[in-house]
Design an enzyme around this catalytic site. Structure first.
Site, PDB file in Angstrom:
ATOM      1  CB  THR A   1      -4.610  -1.593  -2.109  1.00 33.87           C
ATOM      2  OG1 THR A   1      -5.152  -2.845  -1.931  1.00 33.87           O
ATOM      3  CG2 THR A   1      -3.476  -1.682  -0.870  1.00 33.87           C
TER       4      THR A   1
ATOM      5  NE  ARG B   1       2.863  -4.045   8.168  1.00 32.43           N
ATOM      6  CZ  ARG B   1       2.522  -4.601   7.001  1.00 32.43           C
ATOM      7  NH1 ARG B   1       3.001  -5.818   6.804  1.00 32.43           N
ATOM      8  NH2 ARG B   1       1.969  -4.109   5.806  1.00 32.43           N
TER       9      ARG B   1
END
Ligand code: UD1
Ligand code: CA
Length: 449
Positions: free
Chosen positions: A79, A14
């Protein structure tokens, strides 16, 4: 014993940048460096940085930090998958592991210390930092029972409408009993919208998981895009300026001023609008900086004024006036009670006390004594096209307007150089030197047509 693991393997899609997200600078240091610094108070036994996307670049950027271990996550599968990579390097570790996202750069060291002590006092399996956000968009939502024990963490994109209304979010900052985490990690699945291994799912395999709200929710701001990066810079600036104003520094129109957190200021410094202080700068008491100045990696002694000017990698003595429109750079050392004025550039030169150069000069690779006066438009011709050469000017000497000093050259003490001279040979003490064509008048001369 505490180990720290920092998740820094993601690309940061992003950000729309070629640079890995965690290497983006924020006020002079990268996001990941700031995260590492935020662990200072807990004195970790080990710090493991999990790298993946452009790992070599991230490692090089952090090479100056001692005791950092790098753990590779070659594929970025989430993660949870990132933390699974710790199983091998931490296999003999006993104690607590603090896990931080590499993109949460504003945490205060006290907050992390609080998290660890809450974790240890309550004998939790896991403790996570949470915040009540006015706009929780994008963050994982944390659900707790009446005893503040976490029952569920649901990523924004996996939330239903009712779950999205929960403003309590996961900051991405955790403390785990390593033993419990190591057991839970292999049990993760990718049963979610992103088909990733979520670290947040390990809590389903822990007994006692506690949430700890952070007092100042700005601390947990995660950086996912450039807008958030610039917002984080504003937060950082507000903190820095508030600290200095409380310590006795006057800042006029603080919104137009930026100060790196590596800068040191003394009380009664006055910072005027549109002024920027960077790097390892030290500004002593009574200085007035700005309007419109940039000071970088420089020491400015007491009561000096710098107006509409740039000073970088240099030192300026007490009671000196710089500007308007001066550029001092390249390890220059300016003395006390000097006046360096309009449109003057000083590079890699030492300027003695009470020396003035008020207008339109270039002084480079020079050593000037005390009480020297540099006339308007004086230039040191320091560069022969290949090498730089030195100019020396003794105490109390004066250069006339528009003189050129062709280096290498030494001008003695108490010398006066006539205006418009081009000086190519050394000059003795105590004399007047003229080096220009004599003016001629040719009577009756006219252009022939
Ligand atoms: C994560 C949390 C979310 C929390 C938010 C806080 C999960 C599943 N979600 O979401 O609950 O509210 O942080 O900011 O953990 N990374 C890796 N390897 C990977 C993927 C990511 O090292 O395979 C690193 C990234 O470089 C980044 C960090 O982990 O530094 C967080 O990843 P990101 O994708 O930004 O997670 P969020 O969606 O923000
Ligand atoms: Ca994030």
């Amino acid at each position: 014993m505490v180990a720290v693991a920092i998740l820094a393997a993601g690309k940061g899609t992003r950000m729309k940048s070629d640079l890995p997200k965690v290497l983006h600078p924020l006020g002079g240091r990268s996001l990941v460096e700031r995260v590492i610094e935020s662990c200072a108070l807990i004195k970790p036994e080990r710090i493991c940085t999990i790298v993946g996307y452009r790992a070599a670049e991230v490692k090089t950027a952090l090479a100056h930090l001692p005791h950092l271990e790098f753990v590779e996550q070659t594929e970025q599968l989430g993660t949870g998958h990132a933390v699974q990579q710790l199983l091998e390097p931490l296999k003999d570790f006993a104690g607590d592991v603090v896990i931080l996202n590499g993109d949460v750069p504003l945490l205060r060291p006290e907050t992390i210390a609080d998290l660890v002590s809450t974790h240890q006092k309550n004998n939790n399996d896991a403790t996570l930092l949470t915040a009540q956000l006015p706009n929780p968009m994008g963050y994982g939502r944390v659900f707790c029972d009446g005893d503040n024990l976490v029952t569920q963490i649901v990523e924004h994109r996996d939330c239903n409408d009712a779950q999205r209304k929960n403003n309590r979010i996961n900051a991405g900052v955790y403390c785990f009993k390593w033993e419990v985490l190591a057991e839970a990690l292999p049990k993760l699945t990718t049963n979610n919208d992103q088909q990733e291994y979520y670290l947040t799912d390990v809590i389903l395999h822990c007994d006692k998981v506690m949430a700890m709200d952070v007092a100042d929710f700005q601390e947990i701001s995660g950086i996912n895009d450039r807008f958030q990066l610039s917002a984080a810079y504003e937060i950082l600036q507000d903190r820095i300026k508030e600290k200095w104003m409380k310590a006795g520094v006057m800042i006029h129109q603080p919104d137009t001023v930026t100060i790196d957190d590596t800068v040191q200021l003394e009380p009664d410094v006055m910072i005027e609008p549109q002024t920027h202080l960077r790097g390892n700068s030290l500004i002593k008491t009574g200085c007035r900086l700005g309007p419109g100045s940039l000071i970088e990696n420089s020491v400015i002694e007491a009561n000096t004024t710098i107006l509409y000017s740039v000073v970088s990698d240099s030192q300026v003595g007490e009671n000196t006036q710089i500007g308007p429109y001066t550029h001092i750079r390249g390890q220059a050392k300016v003395g006390e009670q000097c006046r360096i004025g309009n449109f003057v550039e000083v590079k890699k030169s030492t300027i003695g006390n009470n020396t003035n150069m008020a207008h339109l000069s270039y002084i480079g690779d020079a050593t000037l004594g005390a009480k020297v006066n540099i006339g308007a438009g004086t230039i040191t011709a320091n560069y022969d096209g290949v090498n730089k050469h030195q100019t020396v000017i003794g105490d109390r000497s004066k250069t006339g307007a528009n003189s050129v000093l062709v280096a290498p050259i030494t001008i003695g003490e108490d010398v006066t150089i006539a205006a418009g001279s081009t000086i190519t040979k050394d000059v003795d003490n105590d004399c007047l030197v003229v080096a220009r064509a004599r003016q001629k008048e040719i009577k009756g001369w006219r252009l022939q047509s």
